[in-house]
Write an enzyme that holds these catalytic residues in place. Structure first.
Site, PDB file in Angstrom:
ATOM      1  N   LYS A 158      68.373 -37.887  22.317  1.00 44.25           N
ATOM      2  CA  LYS A 158      68.104 -36.487  22.601  1.00 44.25           C
ATOM      3  C   LYS A 158      67.467 -36.359  23.982  1.00 44.25           C
ATOM      4  O   LYS A 158      66.878 -37.328  24.436  1.00 44.25           O
ATOM      5  CB  LYS A 158      67.198 -35.880  21.539  1.00 44.25           C
ATOM      6  CG  LYS A 158      65.827 -36.573  21.451  1.00 44.25           C
ATOM      7  CD  LYS A 158      64.755 -35.677  20.956  1.00 44.25           C
ATOM      8  CE  LYS A 158      64.176 -34.799  22.005  1.00 44.25           C
ATOM      9  NZ  LYS A 158      63.083 -35.396  22.823  1.00 44.25           N
ATOM     10  N   HIS A 188      64.495 -38.948  16.579  1.00 38.27           N
ATOM     11  CA  HIS A 188      63.692 -39.945  15.855  1.00 38.27           C
ATOM     12  C   HIS A 188      62.821 -39.317  14.764  1.00 38.27           C
ATOM     13  O   HIS A 188      62.389 -40.002  13.851  1.00 38.27           O
ATOM     14  CB  HIS A 188      62.853 -40.778  16.827  1.00 38.27           C
ATOM     15  CG  HIS A 188      61.634 -40.078  17.333  1.00 38.27           C
ATOM     16  ND1 HIS A 188      61.663 -39.200  18.371  1.00 38.27           N
ATOM     17  CD2 HIS A 188      60.343 -40.112  16.912  1.00 38.27           C
ATOM     18  CE1 HIS A 188      60.439 -38.732  18.589  1.00 38.27           C
ATOM     19  NE2 HIS A 188      59.624 -39.267  17.723  1.00 38.27           N
ATOM     20  N   GLU A 226      50.386 -31.580  20.237  1.00 38.86           N
ATOM     21  CA  GLU A 226      50.005 -32.866  20.842  1.00 38.86           C
ATOM     22  C   GLU A 226      48.809 -32.648  21.746  1.00 38.86           C
ATOM     23  O   GLU A 226      48.794 -31.707  22.539  1.00 38.86           O
ATOM     24  CB  GLU A 226      51.181 -33.432  21.647  1.00 38.86           C
ATOM     25  CG  GLU A 226      52.323 -33.846  20.742  1.00 38.86           C
ATOM     26  CD  GLU A 226      53.573 -34.289  21.492  1.00 38.86           C
ATOM     27  OE1 GLU A 226      54.279 -35.166  21.007  1.00 38.86           O
ATOM     28  OE2 GLU A 226      53.819 -33.725  22.577  1.00 38.86           O
ATOM     29  N   HIS A 250      63.388 -31.651  17.214  1.00 45.13           N
ATOM     30  CA  HIS A 250      62.409 -31.981  16.172  1.00 45.13           C
ATOM     31  C   HIS A 250      62.029 -30.747  15.335  1.00 45.13           C
ATOM     32  O   HIS A 250      62.032 -30.789  14.108  1.00 45.13           O
ATOM     33  CB  HIS A 250      61.121 -32.547  16.788  1.00 45.13           C
ATOM     34  CG  HIS A 250      61.333 -33.718  17.695  1.00 45.13           C
ATOM     35  ND1 HIS A 250      62.379 -34.589  17.561  1.00 45.13           N
ATOM     36  CD2 HIS A 250      60.620 -34.168  18.756  1.00 45.13           C
ATOM     37  CE1 HIS A 250      62.300 -35.521  18.499  1.00 45.13           C
ATOM     38  NE2 HIS A 250      61.248 -35.289  19.244  1.00 45.13           N
TER      39      HIS A 250
HETATM   40  C1  BG6 Z   1      59.842 -36.999  21.957  1.00 47.12           C
HETATM   41  C2  BG6 Z   1      59.494 -35.981  23.002  1.00 47.12           C
HETATM   42  O1  BG6 Z   1      61.158 -36.801  21.512  1.00 47.12           O
HETATM   43  O2  BG6 Z   1      58.969 -36.878  20.858  1.00 47.12           O
HETATM   44  C3  BG6 Z   1      58.032 -36.104  23.421  1.00 47.12           C
HETATM   45  O3  BG6 Z   1      60.316 -36.178  24.141  1.00 47.12           O
HETATM   46  C4  BG6 Z   1      57.134 -36.078  22.205  1.00 47.12           C
HETATM   47  O4  BG6 Z   1      57.678 -35.080  24.330  1.00 47.12           O
HETATM   48  C5  BG6 Z   1      57.608 -37.083  21.173  1.00 47.12           C
HETATM   49  O5  BG6 Z   1      55.815 -36.394  22.626  1.00 47.12           O
HETATM   50  C6  BG6 Z   1      56.828 -36.971  19.889  1.00 47.12           C
HETATM   51  O6  BG6 Z   1      57.211 -37.972  19.017  1.00 47.12           O
HETATM   52  P1  BG6 Z   1      56.175 -38.691  18.075  1.00 47.12           P
HETATM   53  O7  BG6 Z   1      56.989 -39.440  17.114  1.00 47.12           O
HETATM   54  O8  BG6 Z   1      55.346 -39.576  18.962  1.00 47.12           O
HETATM   55  O9  BG6 Z   1      55.347 -37.635  17.480  1.00 47.12           O
END
Ligand code: BG6
Length: 478
Positions: A158, A188, A226, A250
């Site tokens: 993505k 993911h 975040e 997501h």
């Molecule tokens: C990624 C984004 O796909 O997912 C990031 O590009 C984001 O900006 C991240 O911080 C968050 O993933 P996880 O699994 O660390 O919460």
């Protein structure tokens, strides 16, 4: 029971990328360590710099040692893994560079079976995907050139395209070279244990699903917050912004999992049919509705980040009120909020139920104070809580909100796999359940494109670092 995987070669385009260093190589190394990879496998890094196999192995080792020293517990095991790593220099846009890759794939391995099943992983910016796929095809490395009895698959990171049009173009290009069953569009989030559990929670329990609708639910909030900023990804963020980076994939996937209808069975396509249907039912934001439905924000200090324009209008925060136009959800607001540099790092879905029709215990507002909620916390804690009202001890009949909680860590002792472990294995095994199908990608882009168009040139509202976003977010909750 562990699935026996076909021998294969994994070819990583973008071998020097942050994603490869932080996720792909460490995950593959751990899978090898745990004995999850096929008996015979090779991993070929593909990148622009000229490196020998040995130099590449040292680089992977160096990165892993600096980023994840705790992962490199066993140097001898790493040496075994490292012996399976190879490198080919390819300038992705240069057709002339691909025969070298073809040669390495076809002749580089002593074991014939190893090289004929090929899993390509595009850990590259979205704009490069079509050219890489065309060049693979031209070099005879597309799926239709595979010798009989072997397979060729492709994983695409993505964001998949950067809007509906580019996603469609990419779907067309990839579709000419690989069959849809062999295309793995990765998000993911779908590899997270707690995200997979949303459907299990909904569809393996009899008591929630009958209440999961507009008759009983007041609203749903989805938060992906975040506490950190864009880190060193200024150039990427200037191109993508939060809508493309997190909302399109997501956040909408969480929304689809929590709101979809039960599938006819738990096959990949049955589940993905329902997700696609749900995404298609999301009411598009229009220039008329955008005012009360969308707030975009940018954290103070974003414009001083490395590789960010001093007058950038890129959003690092978005709060959107969605409606789903179907029988189950009509008029139930879904508040979806995501942002960088917020007060906390937390991903959760809160389903808030309607108040009881009569309020016997306390002032009128109190029933909302104790309104029932199901709180699906995706991370960092992996929990599910149910909120309900209970009598406060004492003479008076006063209710207080209390929580019943399930915590993965205390209920299960098995160490879970990370999303990349799981999704890499799924792609090798050919299981598409947790990958996004072409139609869903396009529906999601249509939703995001409509928002971007409706917002137009509006500058995102600034918000202080480590806050909960711009002030006007409260207006969309009204
Ligand atoms: C990624 C984004 O796909 O997912 C990031 O590009 C984001 O900006 C991240 O911080 C968050 O993933 P996880 O699994 O660390 O919460």
């Amino acid at each position: 029971m562990q699935l026996k995987l076909d021998n294969c070669t994994i070819v990583i385009f973008g071998a020097h990328s942050d994603l490869a260093a932080r996720k792909l190589f460490p995950s593959l190394y751990e899978l090898a360590l745990w004995g999850h990879l096929p008996d015979e496998y090779r991993i070929i890094g593909v990148g622009r710099s000229a490196l020998s196999h040995e130099e590449f192995r040292s680089k992977v080792h160096e990165k892993m040692a600096s980023l994840f020293p705790e992962t490199l517990v066993d140097e001898a095991a790493f040496a075994l893994f490292s012996a399976r790593l190879f490198y080919v220099r390819v300038d992705f846009a240069r057709r002339e560079d691909y025969p070298a890759l073809h040669k390495e794939l076809m002749e580089g391995a002593p074991e014939a079976a190893t090289c004929h099943n090929l899993l390509f992983y595009l850990a590259t910016p979205p704009a490069l995907a079509p050219v890489i796929v065309r060049n693979l095809d031209h070099a005879g490395l597309g799926e239709k050139d595979g010798s009989s009895g072997s397979w060729r698959k492709i994983i695409v990171e993505k964001p998949y395209g950067s809007n509906l049009q580019t996603a469609r173009e990419l779907n067309t290009v990839i579709g000419e070279v690989f069959h849809e069953e062999r295309i793995f569009r990765i998000d993911h989030y779908l590899g997270k244990e707690t995200v997979q559990n949303i459907m299990v929670f909904r569809f393996s329990n009899g008591i929630f699903e009958p209440l999961w609708n507009r008759q009983n639910i007041a609203h749903v909030t989805i938060t992906i917050a975040e506490k950190f900023g864009i880190r060193d990804r200024g150039a990427f963020y200037e191109e993508a912004g939060l809508l493309r980076d997190i909302m399109q994939n997501h956040a909408l996937q969480l929304l689809a999992s929590v709101a979809m209808e039960p599938p006819v069975d738990f096959s990949a396509d049955a589940v993905r049919d329902e997700k696609a249907k749900l995404l298609r039912s999301i009411r598009p934001v229009t220039p008329r509705s955008v005012g009360g439905a969308v707030v975009l924000g940018q954290y103070e200090g974003y414009r001083s980040e490395k590789n960010v324009a001093p007058n950038s209008t890129v959003e690092t925060f978005a709060a959107i009120k969605f409606f789903i136009d179907n029988w189950r959800w009509k008029d139930v607001p879904f508040f979806v909020k995501a942002g960088k540099n917020l007060a906390e790092t937390v991903t959760e879905i809160v389903i808030t139920f309607k108040c009881p029709p009569q309020n016997y215990f306390g002032p009128a507002e109190s029933c909302c104070y104790t309104a029932n909620q199901v709180i699906l916390r995706i991370q960092p804690e992996e929990t599910i809580a149910i909120k309900f009202g209970a009598k406060r001890p004492g003479e008076a009949l006063i209710t207080d909100p209390v929580f019943m909680k399930f915590d993965y860590k205390t209920s299960f002792t098995e160490a879970g796999m990370t999303p990349y472990h799981r999704l890499l294995l799924d792609a090798m095994a050919g299981d598409q359940m947790n990958f996004i199908r072409q139609d869903s990608v396009e529906y999601s882009w249509a939703i995001i494109d409509a928002i971007r168009e409706a917002v137009g040139m509006q500058t995102p509202e600034s918000y202080p670092e480590h806050s909960w976003g711009p002030q006007s977010v409260q207006f969309i909750y009204g």
